[in-house]
Design an enzyme around this catalytic site. Structure first.
Site, PDB file in Angstrom:
ATOM      1  N   ARG A  16      40.033 -18.178  21.456  1.00 32.94           N
ATOM      2  CA  ARG A  16      39.981 -17.505  22.767  1.00 32.94           C
ATOM      3  C   ARG A  16      39.360 -16.122  22.592  1.00 32.94           C
ATOM      4  O   ARG A  16      38.983 -15.726  21.496  1.00 32.94           O
ATOM      5  CB  ARG A  16      41.387 -17.388  23.340  1.00 32.94           C
ATOM      6  CG  ARG A  16      42.285 -16.528  22.489  1.00 32.94           C
ATOM      7  CD  ARG A  16      43.652 -16.334  23.117  1.00 32.94           C
ATOM      8  NE  ARG A  16      44.323 -15.237  22.457  1.00 32.94           N
ATOM      9  CZ  ARG A  16      45.622 -15.179  22.202  1.00 32.94           C
ATOM     10  NH1 ARG A  16      46.397 -16.171  22.572  1.00 32.94           N
ATOM     11  NH2 ARG A  16      46.134 -14.130  21.610  1.00 32.94           N
ATOM     12  N   VAL A  64      45.004 -16.765   8.542  1.00 31.00           N
ATOM     13  CA  VAL A  64      44.102 -15.948   7.707  1.00 31.00           C
ATOM     14  C   VAL A  64      44.844 -15.033   6.737  1.00 31.00           C
ATOM     15  O   VAL A  64      44.252 -14.534   5.781  1.00 31.00           O
ATOM     16  CB  VAL A  64      43.104 -15.114   8.555  1.00 31.00           C
ATOM     17  CG1 VAL A  64      42.196 -16.004   9.378  1.00 31.00           C
ATOM     18  CG2 VAL A  64      43.825 -14.092   9.418  1.00 31.00           C
ATOM     19  N   ASN A  90      37.120 -12.392  12.626  1.00 33.65           N
ATOM     20  CA  ASN A  90      37.481 -11.884  13.953  1.00 33.65           C
ATOM     21  C   ASN A  90      38.986 -11.916  14.220  1.00 33.65           C
ATOM     22  O   ASN A  90      39.472 -11.113  15.014  1.00 33.65           O
ATOM     23  CB  ASN A  90      36.735 -12.715  15.006  1.00 33.65           C
ATOM     24  CG  ASN A  90      37.312 -12.540  16.395  1.00 33.65           C
ATOM     25  OD1 ASN A  90      37.045 -11.545  17.074  1.00 33.65           O
ATOM     26  ND2 ASN A  90      38.146 -13.491  16.822  1.00 33.65           N
ATOM     27  N   SER A 142      37.375  -1.999  14.935  1.00 35.65           N
ATOM     28  CA  SER A 142      37.762  -1.472  16.256  1.00 35.65           C
ATOM     29  C   SER A 142      37.434   0.008  16.293  1.00 35.65           C
ATOM     30  O   SER A 142      37.466   0.677  15.245  1.00 35.65           O
ATOM     31  CB  SER A 142      39.269  -1.651  16.471  1.00 35.65           C
ATOM     32  OG  SER A 142      39.695  -0.906  17.595  1.00 35.65           O
ATOM     33  N   TYR A 155      47.580  -0.669  13.467  1.00 37.05           N
ATOM     34  CA  TYR A 155      46.294  -1.250  13.866  1.00 37.05           C
ATOM     35  C   TYR A 155      45.126  -0.357  13.404  1.00 37.05           C
ATOM     36  O   TYR A 155      44.135  -0.845  12.832  1.00 37.05           O
ATOM     37  CB  TYR A 155      46.284  -1.420  15.383  1.00 37.05           C
ATOM     38  CG  TYR A 155      45.098  -2.155  15.948  1.00 37.05           C
ATOM     39  CD1 TYR A 155      45.000  -3.541  15.837  1.00 37.05           C
ATOM     40  CD2 TYR A 155      44.073  -1.474  16.602  1.00 37.05           C
ATOM     41  CE1 TYR A 155      43.913  -4.219  16.364  1.00 37.05           C
ATOM     42  CE2 TYR A 155      42.985  -2.149  17.137  1.00 37.05           C
ATOM     43  CZ  TYR A 155      42.916  -3.519  17.012  1.00 37.05           C
ATOM     44  OH  TYR A 155      41.826  -4.190  17.541  1.00 37.05           O
ATOM     45  N   ALA A 157      45.075   1.789  10.951  1.00 38.11           N
ATOM     46  CA  ALA A 157      44.951   1.718   9.482  1.00 38.11           C
ATOM     47  C   ALA A 157      44.275   0.413   9.076  1.00 38.11           C
ATOM     48  O   ALA A 157      43.405   0.392   8.192  1.00 38.11           O
ATOM     49  CB  ALA A 157      46.325   1.829   8.837  1.00 38.11           C
TER      50      ALA A 157
HETATM   51  P1  NAP Z   1      42.989 -12.324  21.122  1.00 37.79           P
HETATM   52  O1  NAP Z   1      42.536 -12.703  22.486  1.00 37.79           O
HETATM   53  O2  NAP Z   1      44.445 -12.055  20.883  1.00 37.79           O
HETATM   54  O3  NAP Z   1      42.462 -13.447  20.098  1.00 37.79           O
HETATM   55  C1  NAP Z   1      42.738 -13.354  18.731  1.00 37.79           C
HETATM   56  C2  NAP Z   1      42.611 -14.725  18.133  1.00 37.79           C
HETATM   57  O4  NAP Z   1      42.977 -14.649  16.745  1.00 37.79           O
HETATM   58  C3  NAP Z   1      43.559 -15.729  18.785  1.00 37.79           C
HETATM   59  O5  NAP Z   1      42.908 -16.954  18.964  1.00 37.79           O
HETATM   60  C4  NAP Z   1      44.670 -15.794  17.760  1.00 37.79           C
HETATM   61  O6  NAP Z   1      45.386 -17.014  17.750  1.00 37.79           O
HETATM   62  C5  NAP Z   1      43.911 -15.662  16.461  1.00 37.79           C
HETATM   63  N1  NAP Z   1      44.804 -15.290  15.390  1.00 37.79           N
HETATM   64  C6  NAP Z   1      45.810 -14.374  15.415  1.00 37.79           C
HETATM   65  N2  NAP Z   1      46.436 -14.352  14.248  1.00 37.79           N
HETATM   66  C7  NAP Z   1      45.832 -15.250  13.448  1.00 37.79           C
HETATM   67  C8  NAP Z   1      46.026 -15.681  12.119  1.00 37.79           C
HETATM   68  N3  NAP Z   1      47.004 -15.166  11.360  1.00 37.79           N
HETATM   69  N4  NAP Z   1      45.223 -16.638  11.599  1.00 37.79           N
HETATM   70  C9  NAP Z   1      44.244 -17.190  12.370  1.00 37.79           C
HETATM   71  N5  NAP Z   1      44.003 -16.822  13.644  1.00 37.79           N
HETATM   72  C10 NAP Z   1      44.788 -15.870  14.174  1.00 37.79           C
HETATM   73  O7  NAP Z   1      42.226 -11.033  20.609  1.00 37.79           O
HETATM   74  P2  NAP Z   1      40.757 -10.477  20.949  1.00 37.79           P
HETATM   75  O8  NAP Z   1      40.930  -9.365  21.926  1.00 37.79           O
HETATM   76  O9  NAP Z   1      39.811 -11.562  21.217  1.00 37.79           O
HETATM   77  O10 NAP Z   1      40.437  -9.791  19.543  1.00 37.79           O
HETATM   78  C11 NAP Z   1      39.578 -10.373  18.568  1.00 37.79           C
HETATM   79  C12 NAP Z   1      39.282  -9.322  17.507  1.00 37.79           C
HETATM   80  O11 NAP Z   1      38.678  -8.193  18.125  1.00 37.79           O
HETATM   81  C13 NAP Z   1      40.536  -8.803  16.792  1.00 37.79           C
HETATM   82  O12 NAP Z   1      40.236  -8.560  15.443  1.00 37.79           O
HETATM   83  C14 NAP Z   1      40.796  -7.500  17.495  1.00 37.79           C
HETATM   84  O13 NAP Z   1      41.524  -6.596  16.705  1.00 37.79           O
HETATM   85  C15 NAP Z   1      39.387  -7.018  17.774  1.00 37.79           C
HETATM   86  N6  NAP Z   1      39.297  -6.033  18.840  1.00 37.79           N
HETATM   87  C16 NAP Z   1      39.672  -6.337  20.104  1.00 37.79           C
HETATM   88  C17 NAP Z   1      39.567  -5.362  21.091  1.00 37.79           C
HETATM   89  C18 NAP Z   1      39.949  -5.616  22.512  1.00 37.79           C
HETATM   90  O14 NAP Z   1      39.926  -4.676  23.291  1.00 37.79           O
HETATM   91  N7  NAP Z   1      40.276  -6.831  22.914  1.00 37.79           N
HETATM   92  C19 NAP Z   1      39.099  -4.095  20.757  1.00 37.79           C
HETATM   93  C20 NAP Z   1      38.741  -3.822  19.450  1.00 37.79           C
HETATM   94  C21 NAP Z   1      38.824  -4.807  18.497  1.00 37.79           C
HETATM   95  P3  NAP Z   1      46.726 -17.188  18.648  1.00 37.79           P
HETATM   96  O15 NAP Z   1      46.260 -17.865  19.884  1.00 37.79           O
HETATM   97  O16 NAP Z   1      47.591 -18.026  17.820  1.00 37.79           O
HETATM   98  O17 NAP Z   1      47.336 -15.861  18.849  1.00 37.79           O
END
Ligand code: NAP
Length: 247
Positions: A16, A64, A90, A142, A155, A157
């Site tokens: 997602r 992961v 990711n 990020s 986060y 760190a």
């Molecule tokens: P998200 O909607 O929560 O999606 C994260 C995905 O990673 C989910 O499918 C989740 O699976 C999966 N995941 C979590 N823990 C995992 C694990 N241990 N092993 C394998 N998969 C795992 O988050 P997002 O907003 O798309 O974020 C994606 C990346 O972008 C992350 O690294 C986040 O830190 C970074 N980021 C996001 C933002 C933002 O504003 N959204 C900003 C800066 C950076 P589940 O469905 O099981 O939870």
């Protein structure tokens, strides 16, 4: 021929949000996609959408942060797809809270998934990149890893760690034609940021020169750039995709 025809990309957390958008962007550019998420069923929608774009897609379940799970999954991916050209680290989580109240468990969980997960998946695939003398690694960091944020010591760190890892890894593998870069998204509209209140979102938007939250496709476009032939001479870089927030 599209930019990434005949290439195989691995995207972690592909079920997602930003991960799904990355998978679809790379598939639209011609790549076949190995989708990795915690459970197989989380990948189902992404797999279906990638196949809808006419590309091959496979689902793999892995945590992961678990070395054995990552190593076994990387082996399965290499066996199934035959090779990997692009790795996008990711998968990530937040467990926010003020430092004084932050539990050790919340610190460990965020560091284990965001930082150790990036190390483990890269380690599991780097041997195949070294052998084929090519590969593109894109790590999703990020802006919080660049500028910090109250309530996100764990986060911040973890993401600053991802940036340090990216640069060190880039230096280590550069002589074999492998690039390693990071993207530092600002606040992007996904299930991760849906947790924020409207008041918090309004506060964030005030800090963004482009005056809006970003979309997952904005991050995906930057990943495609780092994965594309045009970025072959770029490594060890961190590209903010943040509406100007961290400039
Ligand atoms: P998200 O909607 O929560 O999606 C994260 C995905 O990673 C989910 O499918 C989740 O699976 C999966 N995941 C979590 N823990 C995992 C694990 N241990 N092993 C394998 N998969 C795992 O988050 P997002 O907003 O798309 O974020 C994606 C990346 O972008 C992350 O690294 C986040 O830190 C970074 N980021 C996001 C933002 C933002 O504003 N959204 C900003 C800066 C950076 P589940 O469905 O099981 O939870």
């Amino acid at each position: 021929m599209s930019e990434l025809t005949n290439q195989v990309a691995v995207v972690t957390g592909a079920g997602r949000g930003i991960g799904q958008a990355i998978a679809l962007k790379l598939a639209a550019a011609g790549a076949d996609i190995a989708c990795v998420d915690l459970k197989l069923e989380f990948c189902a929608e992404t797999v279906q959408k990638v196949q809808g774009l006419g590309r091959k897609a496979w689902a793999f379940a892995a945590n992961v942060s678990d070395a054995a799970s990552v190593e076994a999954t990387a082996e399965q991916i290499l066996t199934t797809a035959g090779k990997v050209d692009i790795l996008v680290n990711n998968a990530g989580i937040t467990k926010d809270g003020l430092l004084m109240r932050m539990s050790e468990a919340d610190w460990d969980a965020v560091l284990d998934i965001n930082l150790k997960g990036t190390f483990l998946f890269t380690k599991a695939l780097v041997r195949s990149f070294l052998k084929q003398r090519s590969g593109r690694i894109v790590n999703i960091a990020s802006v919080i890893g660049l500028i910090g944020n109250a309530g996100q010591c764990n986060y911040g760190a973890s993401k600053a760690g991802v940036i340090g890892f990216t640069k060190s890894c880039a230096r280590e593998v550069a002589s074999r034609g492998i690039t390693v870069n990071a993207i530092a998204p600002g606040f992007i509209q996904t299930p991760m940021t849906d947790k924020l209140t409207q008041e918090q979102k309004d506060g964030i938007i005030k800090q963004v020169p482009l005056a809006s939250l970003g979309q997952p496709e904005d991050v995906a476009a930057a990943v495609l750039f780092f994965a594309s032939p045009g970025a072959r001479y770029i490594t060890g870089q961190v590209l903010p995709v943040d509406g100007g927030m961290a400039m």
